[in-house]
Write a protein that holds these residues in place. Structure first.
Motif, PDB file in Angstrom:
ATOM      1  N   GLY A   1      16.651  -8.041  34.059  1.00 28.74           N
ATOM      2  CA  GLY A   1      16.383  -6.659  33.694  1.00 28.74           C
ATOM      3  C   GLY A   1      14.928  -6.284  33.831  1.00 28.74           C
ATOM      4  N   GLY A   2      14.159  -7.120  34.522  1.00 32.16           N
ATOM      5  CA  GLY A   2      12.740  -6.865  34.693  1.00 32.16           C
ATOM      6  C   GLY A   2      11.912  -7.202  33.473  1.00 32.16           C
ATOM      7  N   ASN A   3      12.530  -7.773  32.446  1.00 28.34           N
ATOM      8  CA  ASN A   3      11.833  -8.107  31.208  1.00 28.34           C
ATOM      9  C   ASN A   3      11.092  -9.432  31.374  1.00 28.34           C
ATOM     10  OD1 ASN A   3      11.766  -9.584  28.450  1.00 28.34           O
ATOM     11  ND2 ASN A   3      12.092  -7.443  27.901  1.00 28.34           N
ATOM     12  N   VAL A   4       9.785  -9.428  31.112  1.00 31.79           N
ATOM     13  CA  VAL A   4       8.991 -10.639  31.358  1.00 31.79           C
ATOM     14  C   VAL A   4       9.415 -11.785  30.438  1.00 31.79           C
ATOM     15  CG1 VAL A   4       6.982  -9.425  32.293  1.00 31.79           C
ATOM     16  CG2 VAL A   4       7.133  -9.837  29.816  1.00 31.79           C
ATOM     17  N   TYR A   5       9.865 -11.480  29.229  1.00 32.76           N
ATOM     18  CA  TYR A   5      10.251 -12.539  28.307  1.00 32.76           C
ATOM     19  C   TYR A   5      11.600 -13.143  28.695  1.00 32.76           C
ATOM     20  CZ  TYR A   5       6.361 -10.522  25.825  1.00 32.76           C
ATOM     21  OH  TYR A   5       5.097 -10.056  25.517  1.00 32.76           O
ATOM     22  N   SER A   6      12.505 -12.326  29.183  1.00 31.28           N
ATOM     23  CA  SER A   6      13.770 -12.859  29.710  1.00 31.28           C
ATOM     24  C   SER A   6      13.492 -13.760  30.906  1.00 31.28           C
ATOM     25  CB  SER A   6      14.699 -11.709  30.120  1.00 31.28           C
ATOM     26  OG  SER A   6      15.072 -10.935  28.998  1.00 31.28           O
ATOM     27  N   TYR A   7      12.541 -13.344  31.737  1.00 32.58           N
ATOM     28  CA  TYR A   7      12.191 -14.180  32.887  1.00 32.58           C
ATOM     29  C   TYR A   7      11.579 -15.505  32.422  1.00 32.58           C
ATOM     30  CZ  TYR A   7      10.299 -15.957  37.199  1.00 32.58           C
ATOM     31  OH  TYR A   7      10.023 -16.786  38.272  1.00 32.58           O
TER      32      TYR A   7
ATOM     33  N   MET B   1      -0.753 -13.906  23.925  1.00 33.69           N
ATOM     34  CA  MET B   1      -0.791 -15.133  24.718  1.00 33.69           C
ATOM     35  C   MET B   1      -0.289 -14.904  26.143  1.00 33.69           C
ATOM     36  SD  MET B   1      -2.114 -17.422  22.810  1.00 33.69           S
ATOM     37  CE  MET B   1      -1.857 -18.908  21.870  1.00 33.69           C
ATOM     38  N   VAL B   2       0.763 -14.128  26.262  1.00 35.15           N
ATOM     39  CA  VAL B   2       1.368 -13.910  27.581  1.00 35.15           C
ATOM     40  C   VAL B   2       0.505 -12.979  28.425  1.00 35.15           C
ATOM     41  CG1 VAL B   2       3.351 -12.888  28.771  1.00 35.15           C
ATOM     42  CG2 VAL B   2       3.716 -14.405  26.812  1.00 35.15           C
ATOM     43  N   LYS B   3       0.114 -11.840  27.872  1.00 32.49           N
ATOM     44  CA  LYS B   3      -0.632 -10.853  28.656  1.00 32.49           C
ATOM     45  C   LYS B   3      -2.063 -11.298  28.950  1.00 32.49           C
ATOM     46  CE  LYS B   3       1.930  -6.661  27.511  1.00 32.49           C
ATOM     47  NZ  LYS B   3       1.849  -5.270  26.989  1.00 32.49           N
ATOM     48  N   GLY B   4      -2.598 -12.186  28.125  1.00 29.33           N
ATOM     49  CA  GLY B   4      -3.965 -12.645  28.343  1.00 29.33           C
ATOM     50  C   GLY B   4      -4.089 -13.803  29.313  1.00 29.33           C
ATOM     51  N   HIS B   5      -2.968 -14.297  29.808  1.00 28.65           N
ATOM     52  CA  HIS B   5      -2.987 -15.457  30.712  1.00 28.65           C
ATOM     53  C   HIS B   5      -3.277 -15.030  32.142  1.00 28.65           C
ATOM     54  CE1 HIS B   5      -1.625 -19.167  32.705  1.00 28.65           C
ATOM     55  NE2 HIS B   5      -1.798 -19.747  31.531  1.00 28.65           N
ATOM     56  N   ALA B   6      -3.942 -15.905  32.880  1.00 28.82           N
ATOM     57  CA  ALA B   6      -4.317 -15.598  34.270  1.00 28.82           C
ATOM     58  C   ALA B   6      -3.109 -15.352  35.156  1.00 28.82           C
ATOM     59  CB  ALA B   6      -5.167 -16.726  34.843  1.00 28.82           C
ATOM     60  N   ALA B   7      -1.954 -15.910  34.799  1.00 31.25           N
ATOM     61  CA  ALA B   7      -0.753 -15.786  35.640  1.00 31.25           C
ATOM     62  C   ALA B   7       0.126 -14.604  35.230  1.00 31.25           C
ATOM     63  CB  ALA B   7       0.062 -17.079  35.581  1.00 31.25           C
ATOM     64  N   TYR B   8      -0.386 -13.720  34.364  1.00 28.54           N
ATOM     65  CA  TYR B   8       0.461 -12.623  33.884  1.00 28.54           C
ATOM     66  C   TYR B   8       0.879 -11.679  35.009  1.00 28.54           C
ATOM     67  CZ  TYR B   8       2.118  -8.563  31.299  1.00 28.54           C
ATOM     68  OH  TYR B   8       2.888  -7.527  30.833  1.00 28.54           O
ATOM     69  N   ALA B   9      -0.032 -11.361  35.939  1.00 31.52           N
ATOM     70  CA  ALA B   9       0.325 -10.464  37.053  1.00 31.52           C
ATOM     71  C   ALA B   9       1.435 -11.082  37.894  1.00 31.52           C
ATOM     72  CB  ALA B   9      -0.904 -10.167  37.904  1.00 31.52           C
ATOM     73  N   GLN B  10       1.354 -12.391  38.104  1.00 25.91           N
ATOM     74  CA  GLN B  10       2.410 -13.090  38.856  1.00 25.91           C
ATOM     75  C   GLN B  10       3.729 -13.033  38.088  1.00 25.91           C
ATOM     76  OE1 GLN B  10       1.610 -17.246  39.527  1.00 25.91           O
ATOM     77  NE2 GLN B  10       3.530 -17.581  40.655  1.00 25.91           N
ATOM     78  N   LEU B  11       3.658 -13.188  36.777  1.00 22.77           N
ATOM     79  CA  LEU B  11       4.856 -13.100  35.939  1.00 22.77           C
ATOM     80  C   LEU B  11       5.507 -11.728  36.084  1.00 22.77           C
ATOM     81  CD1 LEU B  11       6.790 -13.934  33.646  1.00 22.77           C
ATOM     82  CD2 LEU B  11       5.013 -13.225  32.023  1.00 22.77           C
ATOM     83  N   GLN B  12       4.713 -10.678  36.014  1.00 19.29           N
ATOM     84  CA  GLN B  12       5.254  -9.327  36.158  1.00 19.29           C
ATOM     85  C   GLN B  12       5.972  -9.148  37.485  1.00 19.29           C
ATOM     86  OE1 GLN B  12       1.462  -7.209  35.250  1.00 19.29           O
ATOM     87  NE2 GLN B  12       2.715  -6.003  33.837  1.00 19.29           N
ATOM     88  N   GLU B  13       5.356  -9.672  38.544  1.00 17.76           N
ATOM     89  CA  GLU B  13       5.951  -9.538  39.876  1.00 17.76           C
ATOM     90  C   GLU B  13       7.260 -10.314  39.967  1.00 17.76           C
ATOM     91  OE1 GLU B  13       6.639  -8.492  43.810  1.00 17.76           O
ATOM     92  OE2 GLU B  13       5.376  -7.587  42.239  1.00 17.76           O
TER      93      GLU B  13
ATOM     94  N   ARG C   1      11.058  -8.836  40.633  1.00 16.86           N
ATOM     95  CA  ARG C   1      11.909  -9.291  41.735  1.00 16.86           C
ATOM     96  C   ARG C   1      13.258  -9.804  41.251  1.00 16.86           C
ATOM     97  NH1 ARG C   1       7.862 -12.746  45.753  1.00 16.86           N
ATOM     98  NH2 ARG C   1       6.520 -10.979  46.387  1.00 16.86           N
ATOM     99  N   SER C   2      13.295 -10.331  40.044  1.00 18.36           N
ATOM    100  CA  SER C   2      14.554 -10.873  39.510  1.00 18.36           C
ATOM    101  C   SER C   2      15.221  -9.889  38.560  1.00 18.36           C
ATOM    102  CB  SER C   2      14.287 -12.190  38.780  1.00 18.36           C
ATOM    103  OG  SER C   2      13.434 -11.979  37.672  1.00 18.36           O
ATOM    104  N   CYS C   3      14.967  -8.606  38.787  1.00 20.93           N
ATOM    105  CA  CYS C   3      15.448  -7.551  37.884  1.00 20.93           C
ATOM    106  C   CYS C   3      16.958  -7.626  37.667  1.00 20.93           C
ATOM    107  CB  CYS C   3      15.050  -6.189  38.447  1.00 20.93           C
ATOM    108  SG  CYS C   3      15.408  -4.817  37.328  1.00 20.93           S
ATOM    109  N   ALA C   4      17.708  -8.016  38.685  1.00 29.74           N
ATOM    110  CA  ALA C   4      19.170  -8.071  38.576  1.00 29.74           C
ATOM    111  C   ALA C   4      19.610  -9.092  37.535  1.00 29.74           C
ATOM    112  CB  ALA C   4      19.780  -8.412  39.936  1.00 29.74           C
ATOM    113  N   PHE C   5      18.777 -10.126  37.297  1.00 26.44           N
ATOM    114  CA  PHE C   5      19.145 -11.197  36.370  1.00 26.44           C
ATOM    115  C   PHE C   5      18.443 -11.076  35.018  1.00 26.44           C
ATOM    116  CE2 PHE C   5      19.342 -12.832  40.727  1.00 26.44           C
ATOM    117  CZ  PHE C   5      20.685 -13.169  40.805  1.00 26.44           C
TER     118      PHE C   5
END
Length: 268
Positions: free
Chosen positions: A75-81, A53-65, A69-73
């Motif tokens: 850890g760069g993990n998309v699910y934590s974000y 569901m997450v990787k197939g969404h149109a906004a996944y590239a934006q999520l990764q970015e 950018r919020s790696c300090a908070f």
């Protein structure tokens, strides 16, 4: 009931007497604990469905970015974000759960293992719009986790109807490290969720068996008592009971509707 949650999920309940649960494997004597009967239900895709569901969404590239950018908070993990982003969206809401009141997922994208035992069932998503923003991705992620948690409730109800007395969930595996996944399972089932003190509880189970084989302990139960410890207990938010009762009614209707559509479209 013990749950191992990763790519798929196993729901394991033990009893002193054999109990037969439709759509659930078992009962099997001494399959998990000596002299106890095991029933095992399951969901064929849990972690894999969330990823789909997450990787197939149109906004996944934006999520990764954004996660980068919020790696300090995060850890760069998309699910934590995503978990953090949902908390931000719920700033004016009593609970994150309520954000998906209009979005519903039937999670059987890989068929149903328990309690319906029907590999022909398909996934369903109700409540989509043309919008494909990061907010929409976060809400779909939330609704997917809720669908999986309600699937667990579906298995629990089948086990209870057969005679199992289930008052607590013991959760381990990769998804037990996702606090949103854990909390929603507590909220949807109305049960406390016990997490192990050890990060890799499945590996610890193998060590328990090894300790018994080497006769360091006289029984599995003794080894479990000495080697395994409770880490954290996550309590359900009982203020959300009515919300999940209504959400579960929708969940069951999704299945009923899918059966109706199959009947309508089947050749006469």
């Amino acid at each position: 009931m013990a749950m191992i949650c990763g790519t798929s999920t196993c729901h394991m309940a033990i009893s002193e007497q054999p109990l037969f649960v439709p759509g659930v494997w078992g009962p099997c004597l001494s399959a998990m604990v000596p002299d106890m009967w095991l029933n095992e239900g399951g969901q064929s895709a849990t972690g894999r469905l969330i990823e789909h569901m997450v990787k197939g969404h149109a906004a996944y590239a934006q999520l990764q970015e954004q996660a980068r950018r919020s790696c300090a908070f995060t850890g760069g993990n998309v699910y934590s974000y995503l978990n953090s982003h949902l908390r931000t969206l719920a700033d004016s809401c009593p609970a994150v759960d309520l954000l998906a009141s209009g979005l519903h997922v039937w999670p059987d994208f890989h068929g149903n293992r328990s309690p319906l035992a029907d590999p022909t069932l398909k996934g369903m998503v109700i409540g989509l719009s043309l919008s494909q923003t990061l907010d929409d991705l976060a809400l779909l992620y939330l609704a997917t986790i809720q669908g999986l948690a309600l699937g667990t409730l579906h298995v629990l109800e089948a086990m209870r109807e057969a005679g199992h007395d289930i008052r607590t969930l013991f959760l381990c595996g990769g998804l037990s490290k996702n606090p949103l996944f854990v909390q929603i399972h507590a909220n949807a089932t109305g049960l406390p969720v016990v997490l192990p003190d050890q990060m890799e509880a499945v590996i610890l189970g193998a060590a328990v068996l090894g300790a018994c084989a080497s006769q360091d302990y006289s029984s599995i139960q003794e080894a479990m008592g000495k080697m395994a410890k409770v880490g954290k207990v996550v309590q359900p938010d009982h203020e959300l009971q009515s919300f999940y009762e209504r959400k579960y009614k929708v969940f069951l209707r999704l299945f009923a509707h899918q059966r109706e559509y199959q009947a309508i479209m089947s050749p006469r």
